[in-house]
Scaffold this motif. Structure first.
Motif, PDB file in Angstrom:
ATOM      1  N   THR A  80      95.118  65.049  30.437  1.00  0.00           N
ATOM      2  CA  THR A  80      94.365  66.147  29.817  1.00  0.00           C
ATOM      3  C   THR A  80      93.528  65.692  28.626  1.00  0.00           C
ATOM      4  N   ASP A  81      93.870  64.561  28.061  1.00  0.00           N
ATOM      5  CA  ASP A  81      93.048  63.995  26.986  1.00  0.00           C
ATOM      6  C   ASP A  81      92.209  62.830  27.524  1.00  0.00           C
ATOM      7  N   LEU A  82      92.844  61.982  28.309  1.00  0.00           N
ATOM      8  CA  LEU A  82      92.166  60.763  28.755  1.00  0.00           C
ATOM      9  C   LEU A  82      90.997  61.041  29.706  1.00  0.00           C
ATOM     10  N   LEU A  83      91.172  61.952  30.654  1.00  0.00           N
ATOM     11  CA  LEU A  83      90.096  62.154  31.639  1.00  0.00           C
ATOM     12  C   LEU A  83      88.829  62.746  31.002  1.00  0.00           C
ATOM     13  N   PRO A  84      88.946  63.775  30.133  1.00  0.00           N
ATOM     14  CA  PRO A  84      87.717  64.216  29.435  1.00  0.00           C
ATOM     15  C   PRO A  84      87.103  63.083  28.611  1.00  0.00           C
ATOM     16  N   ASN A  85      87.949  62.262  27.986  1.00  0.00           N
ATOM     17  CA  ASN A  85      87.420  61.128  27.212  1.00  0.00           C
ATOM     18  C   ASN A  85      86.669  60.143  28.107  1.00  0.00           C
ATOM     19  N   MET A  86      87.202  59.933  29.311  1.00  0.00           N
ATOM     20  CA  MET A  86      86.509  59.013  30.234  1.00  0.00           C
ATOM     21  C   MET A  86      85.177  59.605  30.681  1.00  0.00           C
ATOM     22  N   LYS A  87      85.149  60.913  30.875  1.00  0.00           N
ATOM     23  CA  LYS A  87      83.881  61.555  31.273  1.00  0.00           C
ATOM     24  C   LYS A  87      82.825  61.391  30.188  1.00  0.00           C
ATOM     25  N   ARG A  88      83.274  61.410  28.935  1.00  0.00           N
ATOM     26  CA  ARG A  88      82.318  61.249  27.829  1.00  0.00           C
ATOM     27  C   ARG A  88      82.091  59.776  27.493  1.00  0.00           C
ATOM     28  N   ARG A  89      82.704  58.886  28.274  1.00  0.00           N
ATOM     29  CA  ARG A  89      82.577  57.424  28.098  1.00  0.00           C
ATOM     30  C   ARG A  89      83.152  56.952  26.755  1.00  0.00           C
ATOM     31  N   HIS A  90      84.129  57.688  26.220  1.00  0.00           N
ATOM     32  CA  HIS A  90      84.840  57.194  25.040  1.00  0.00           C
ATOM     33  C   HIS A  90      85.731  56.044  25.433  1.00  0.00           C
ATOM     34  N   GLN A  91      86.373  56.217  26.577  1.00  0.00           N
ATOM     35  CA  GLN A  91      87.253  55.193  27.104  1.00  0.00           C
ATOM     36  C   GLN A  91      86.845  54.933  28.546  1.00  0.00           C
ATOM     37  N   THR A  92      86.735  53.663  28.891  1.00  0.00           N
ATOM     38  CA  THR A  92      86.271  53.330  30.246  1.00  0.00           C
ATOM     39  C   THR A  92      87.175  52.259  30.872  1.00  0.00           C
ATOM     40  N   PRO A  93      88.476  52.598  31.028  1.00  0.00           N
ATOM     41  CA  PRO A  93      89.394  51.606  31.620  1.00  0.00           C
ATOM     42  C   PRO A  93      89.013  51.318  33.073  1.00  0.00           C
ATOM     43  N   LYS A  94      89.186  50.070  33.464  1.00  0.00           N
ATOM     44  CA  LYS A  94      88.899  49.704  34.863  1.00  0.00           C
ATOM     45  C   LYS A  94      90.080  50.075  35.757  1.00  0.00           C
ATOM     46  N   VAL A  95      91.268  50.142  35.130  1.00  0.00           N
ATOM     47  CA  VAL A  95      92.488  50.446  35.892  1.00  0.00           C
ATOM     48  C   VAL A  95      93.278  51.542  35.168  1.00  0.00           C
TER      49      VAL A  95
END
Ligand SMILES: Cc1cc2nc3c(=O)[nH]c(=O)nc-3n(C[C@H](O)[C@H](O)[C@H](O)COP(=O)(O)OP(=O)(O)OC[C@H]3O[C@@H](n4cnc5c(N)ncnc54)[C@H](O)[C@@H]3O)c2cc1C
Length: 338
Positions: free
Chosen positions: A36-51
Motif C-alpha cells: 500500500t505504500d511501495l506500489l504507489p511509490n513505484m508508480k511515482r518512480r520514487h522507488q524502482t526495484p528490479k525485483v
C-alpha cells in the motif's frame, strides 16, 4: 494513468528463503508486504526495484504469541492487529487511525514500521518532481524545504511507531547471517533518506511488546478525520502504583522529525509524580519543546508546533481518567484548524 515499472516478482514460502533471495539480489531487490505504500511509490518512480520479494506467502510472519508480553508477526495486517484482544490501547488507537479500512486490510504492521518518509516536494508524480529539478530525497541535489540542509528532512509518517516506542516494544530483524533484536526507537535514524537502521538484507520479522500493566494512549493530528497521514502523533504509556503515582512513563512523538522518538526528559520527569494539572502542564511544555516540525507537510508549521502542547495534555489527562471523548470527537470532526 500512472503505470508500474517492470519488475520480477519472487514469492518465497519461508523467512529463510526470503532472506536468501534478498541477500542474493542485493540493492536491486525490495521487500513487499501489503504494497500500500511501495506500489504507489513505484508508480511515482520514487522507488524502482528490479525485483520484488513478497512476504505475503510466509505463514511464520502471521503468528501471534502471548507470554509475559505479546509478539506480533510483522506480516499481520493492520485489520488483524485490531482484531487481537490483547493489542495494547495505544497501538490499537494508532492502527485504527491508519488510512482506510481497505488499506488496513492489505497493509501490514511490518510495512507500517518501514514506511517511507514523506515530504511535499517528494510525494508528487515524476513530472511534477522533474519540473522543480527533483529534490534531495530522490534524483535531485537540493532540499527545497531547507535549501542549506545537507540532510533530507522528509518526515516520518508511521502511526504505529510512536505507539510502539511508548510501549517499549522491540523488533526482530532477520537476515541471511542471523537475527537481532533492537528497541523500536533504535530502528530509526533522523535522516529522511536513510531513515531506517535496518540493513538492506534484513527482514523485520516480529514486534515484541512487553506488557507491564501500562495504561497507554495515542493522539493523532491530521487534516481529514476520515483518513490522512499524521502531521503530529503523541503516544504515552504510564504505569501507576496503587496510589496513582506514576512508576514508569514513556512519551513518544511521531511526524515531527524524520524519525519517531522517545521524549526522554518528559518521561523521566513524570516518574514518581501524580498527574496534577501543574505536573501535566510542565510535562507538556517539555514534550512540545521537542516537536520541531518542518514546512514539508500539511497545515501551518507554527500551529502544528503549538498544538503539540495541547495534544500531549489530552493524552496525559486521558490517562489520568478525565473523559476526553468530546475532544476526540472534535478532532475527528476537524474542528481544530491551523
Ligand atoms: C491513501 C493512503 C493513506 C495512508 N494513510 C496512512 C496513515 O494515516 N498512517 C500511516 O502510518 N500510513 C498510512 N498509509 C501508508 C500505508 O498504507 C501503511 O503504512 C501500511 O501499513 C504499509 O504497510 P504495507 O504492508 O502495505 O507496506 P508495503 O507498501 O508493502 O511496504 C512499505 C515499505 O516497507 C518495506 N517493508 C514491508 N514489510 C517489511 C518487512 N517485514 N521488513 C522490512 N521491510 C519491509 C517495503 O520494502 C517498503 O519499503 C497510507 C497509504 C495510503 C495509500
Amino acid at each position: 494513468m500512472m503505470r508500474l515499472p517492470w519488475f520480477d516478482y519472487r514469492a518465497p514460502r519461508s523467512i529463510a528463503e526470503a532472506a536468501k533471495i534478498l541477500a542474493g539480489e542485493g540493492p536491486q531487490a525490495m521487500l513487499i508486504a501489503g504494497g500500500t505504500d511501495l506500489l504507489p511509490n513505484m508508480k511515482r518512480r520514487h522507488q524502482t526495484p528490479k525485483v520484488l520479494v513478497s512476504l505475503k506467502g510466509i505463514p511464520e510472519l502471521k503468528k501471534v504469541s502471548n507470554g509475559s508480553g505479546i509478539v506480533f508477526g510483522s506480516g499481520l495486517t493492520l485489520s488483524e492487529i485490531l482484531n487481537i484482544e490483547k493489542t495494547p490501547t495505544a497501538l490499537r488507537q494508532a492502527t485504527a487511525q491508519i488510512a482506510t479500512a481497505h488499506l488496513r486490510n492489505m497493509g501490514t504492521l511490518g510495512g507500517n514500521l518501514c514506511l517511507d518518509t514523506r515530504c511535499t516536494y517528494y510525494n508528487q508524480n515524476y513530472e511534477w518532481r522533474k519540473a522543480i529539478d527533483f529534490c534531495l530525497k530522490k534524483d535531485g541535489a537540493t532540499c527545497w524545504v531547507a535549501t542549506a540542509s545537507k540532510r533530507c528532512v522528509a518526515v516520518s509518517s508511521t502511526d504505529t511507531a510512536p505507539a510502539l516506542i511508548a510501549l517499549n516494544a522491540s523488533v526482530v530483524l532477520t537476515g541471511s547471517s542471523g537475527e537481532r533484536e533492537i528497541p523500536v526507537d533504535a530502528l530509526y535514524r533522523n535522516d529522511g533518506i536513510e531513515y531506517l537502521s535496518r540493513r538492506p538484507d534484513e527482514i523485520l520479522t516480529a514486534i515484541k511488546i512487553p506488557q507491564k500493566n501500562f495504561k497507554s494512549t495515542y493522539w493523532k493530528l491530521r487534516r481529514r478525520g476520515s483518513f490522512d497521514f499524521p502531521i503530529l502523533g503523541v503516544a504515552v504509556a504510564l504505569r501507576f502504583s496503587s496510589g496513582n503515582i506514576i512508576q514508569d512513563a514513556r512519551v513518544a512523538l511521531g511526524a515531527v522529525a524524520s524519525r519517531p522518538f522517545l521524549v526522554e526528559k518528559a518521561s523521566e520527569y513524570l516518574k514518581g509524580k501524580a498527574l496534577s494539572d501543574d505536573v501535566i502542564a510542565e510535562a507538556c511544555a517539555m514534550i512540545a519543546s521537542r516537536a520541531k516540525p518542518m514546512d514539508n507537510t500539511d497545515m501551518d508549521l507554527y500551529w502544528r508546533k503549538e498544538v503539540a502542547d495541547d495534544f500531549a495534555g489530552y493524552a496525559l489527562r486521558e490517562l489520568r481518567g478525565d473523559d476526553m471523548r468530546a475532544m476526540r470527537m472534535r478532532i475527528a470532526r476537524q474542528e481544530l484548524t491551523g
